[in-house]
Design a protein around this motif. Structure first.
Motif, short mmCIF file in Angstrom:
data_model
loop_
_atom_site.label_atom_id
_atom_site.label_comp_id
_atom_site.label_asym_id
_atom_site.label_seq_id
_atom_site.Cartn_x
_atom_site.Cartn_y
_atom_site.Cartn_z
N LYS A 44 68.93 66.80 49.00
CA LYS A 44 67.65 66.65 48.29
C LYS A 44 66.51 67.30 49.07
N SER A 45 66.55 67.21 50.39
CA SER A 45 65.49 67.81 51.21
C SER A 45 65.44 69.32 51.02
N SER A 46 66.63 69.95 50.91
CA SER A 46 66.67 71.41 50.72
C SER A 46 66.10 71.79 49.36
N VAL A 47 66.51 71.07 48.32
CA VAL A 47 66.01 71.38 46.97
C VAL A 47 64.50 71.15 46.91
N HIS A 48 64.03 70.09 47.58
CA HIS A 48 62.59 69.82 47.62
C HIS A 48 61.85 70.98 48.25
N ASN A 49 62.41 71.54 49.33
CA ASN A 49 61.76 72.68 49.99
C ASN A 49 61.74 73.91 49.09
N TYR A 50 62.84 74.16 48.38
CA TYR A 50 62.87 75.28 47.43
C TYR A 50 61.79 75.11 46.38
N LEU A 51 61.73 73.92 45.78
CA LEU A 51 60.79 73.67 44.70
C LEU A 51 59.34 73.81 45.18
N LYS A 52 59.04 73.25 46.34
CA LYS A 52 57.67 73.30 46.83
C LYS A 52 57.27 74.72 47.23
N THR A 53 58.23 75.50 47.73
CA THR A 53 57.94 76.90 48.05
C THR A 53 57.64 77.68 46.78
N LEU A 54 58.47 77.49 45.75
CA LEU A 54 58.24 78.15 44.47
C LEU A 54 56.92 77.71 43.86
N GLU A 55 56.60 76.42 43.99
CA GLU A 55 55.33 75.91 43.46
C GLU A 55 54.15 76.54 44.21
N HIS A 56 54.27 76.62 45.52
CA HIS A 56 53.20 77.21 46.33
C HIS A 56 52.95 78.67 45.94
N CYS A 57 54.03 79.38 45.59
CA CYS A 57 53.90 80.80 45.22
C CYS A 57 53.54 81.00 43.75
N GLY A 58 53.49 79.92 42.99
CA GLY A 58 53.07 80.02 41.60
C GLY A 58 54.18 80.25 40.59
N TYR A 59 55.44 80.16 41.05
CA TYR A 59 56.55 80.42 40.15
C TYR A 59 57.12 79.15 39.52
N VAL A 60 56.71 78.01 40.02
CA VAL A 60 57.10 76.72 39.46
C VAL A 60 55.86 75.83 39.42
N VAL A 61 55.76 75.02 38.37
CA VAL A 61 54.67 74.05 38.27
C VAL A 61 55.28 72.66 38.16
N GLU A 62 54.55 71.67 38.68
CA GLU A 62 55.04 70.29 38.66
C GLU A 62 54.04 69.39 37.96
N THR A 63 54.53 68.61 37.01
CA THR A 63 53.70 67.66 36.28
C THR A 63 54.44 66.33 36.19
#
Length: 256
Positions: A44-63
């Protein structure tokens, strides 16, 4: 001379995982961290890092804990489409087809063995289906995809089938290689291809390839419900619409 590789000799796992995650988010229309972790079978920690990196770069949004593909991908897709010479010359012709037939007009190109709809225009009576600009499909499942396949070099077709196979979308999809080759022969002879509920039940389609300097550049098609896509209409009005559009597009391509 150094021979250029056609694929990575040692794929970068981090990059592969990142795109697997993005594809998963697209396929399921958004997911929580737990759902993404279960799907990718990673900590889960790895997936969290992937998601947050993508979110930081603007390729994923979280709601509210749900992660979705971001609109920054639209910028990349729109840019990529501008590099396809067929798009700007075919767009106005598809608009004409959609307006005059009332149906859905499509423009498809092949890249990496898959078909990508780079423009779709809905007419007044067009059916609502799960389709969008940028959607990728298996070429053998649609009229417009088969129109392209029929005019690619034989070795290219064999490579595409070896890589992507002939998956079944409906009970009418061509899943036998010899049956597909027979269909491609008929398409080359006639200049038109057909989809009779091969990708989506209840839909029919007619398509024709578009050439540029002798090479197939893509294909254009008209899609409608079986109730309106009679053989008489297909052989008459719709074939003529495609002939007219093909002629104009190929002329403009040759002089662009």
């Amino acid at each position: 001379m150094v021979q250029q590789n056609t694929g990575p000799q040692a794929p970068v796992k981090t990059a592969e995982r990142t795109f697997e995650l993005v594809e998963f988010l697209k396929d399921v229309d958004g997911a929580t961290l737990t759902e993404a972790t279960d799907a990718l079978d990673l900590p889960k920690s790895s997936v969290h890092n992937y998601l947050k990196t993508l979110e930081h770069c603007g390729y994923v949004v979280e709601t509210d804990g749900v992660y979705e593909v971001g609109l920054r991908f639209l910028d990349l897709g729109a840019y990529a489409r501008t590099n396809v010479p067929l798009y700007p010359v075919a767009e106005p012709e598809l608009e004409t087809i959609a307006e005059e037939t009332g149906e859905l007009a499509n423009l498809l190109v092949e890249q990496d063995g898959r078909g990508t709809f780079i423009y779709r225009k809905k007419g007044e009576n067009a059916v609502k289906i799960d389709s969008y600009n940028g959607q990728q499909i298996h070429l053998h499942t649609t009229a417009v995809g088969k129109a392209i396949l029929a005019n690619l070099p034989e070795e290219r077709v064999e490579a595409i089938l070896a890589r992507h196979g002939l998956p079944e979308k409906t009970d009418r999809t061509i899943t036998d290689r010899e049956a597909l080759y027979d269909a491609l022969d008929d398409i080359r002879k006639e200049g038109f291809s057909y989809d009779r509920e091969e990708r989506i039940h209840g839909l029919k389609c007619i398509a024709t390839p578009v050439f540029n300097d002798g090479d197939v550049a893509g294909g254009i098609s008209i899609t409608g419900p079986t109730s309106r896509m009679s053989e008489e209409r297909i052989e008459g009005e719709l074939k003529q619409q495609l002939r007219n559009a093909k002629n104009i597009v190929e002329l403009n391509l040759s002089h662009s």
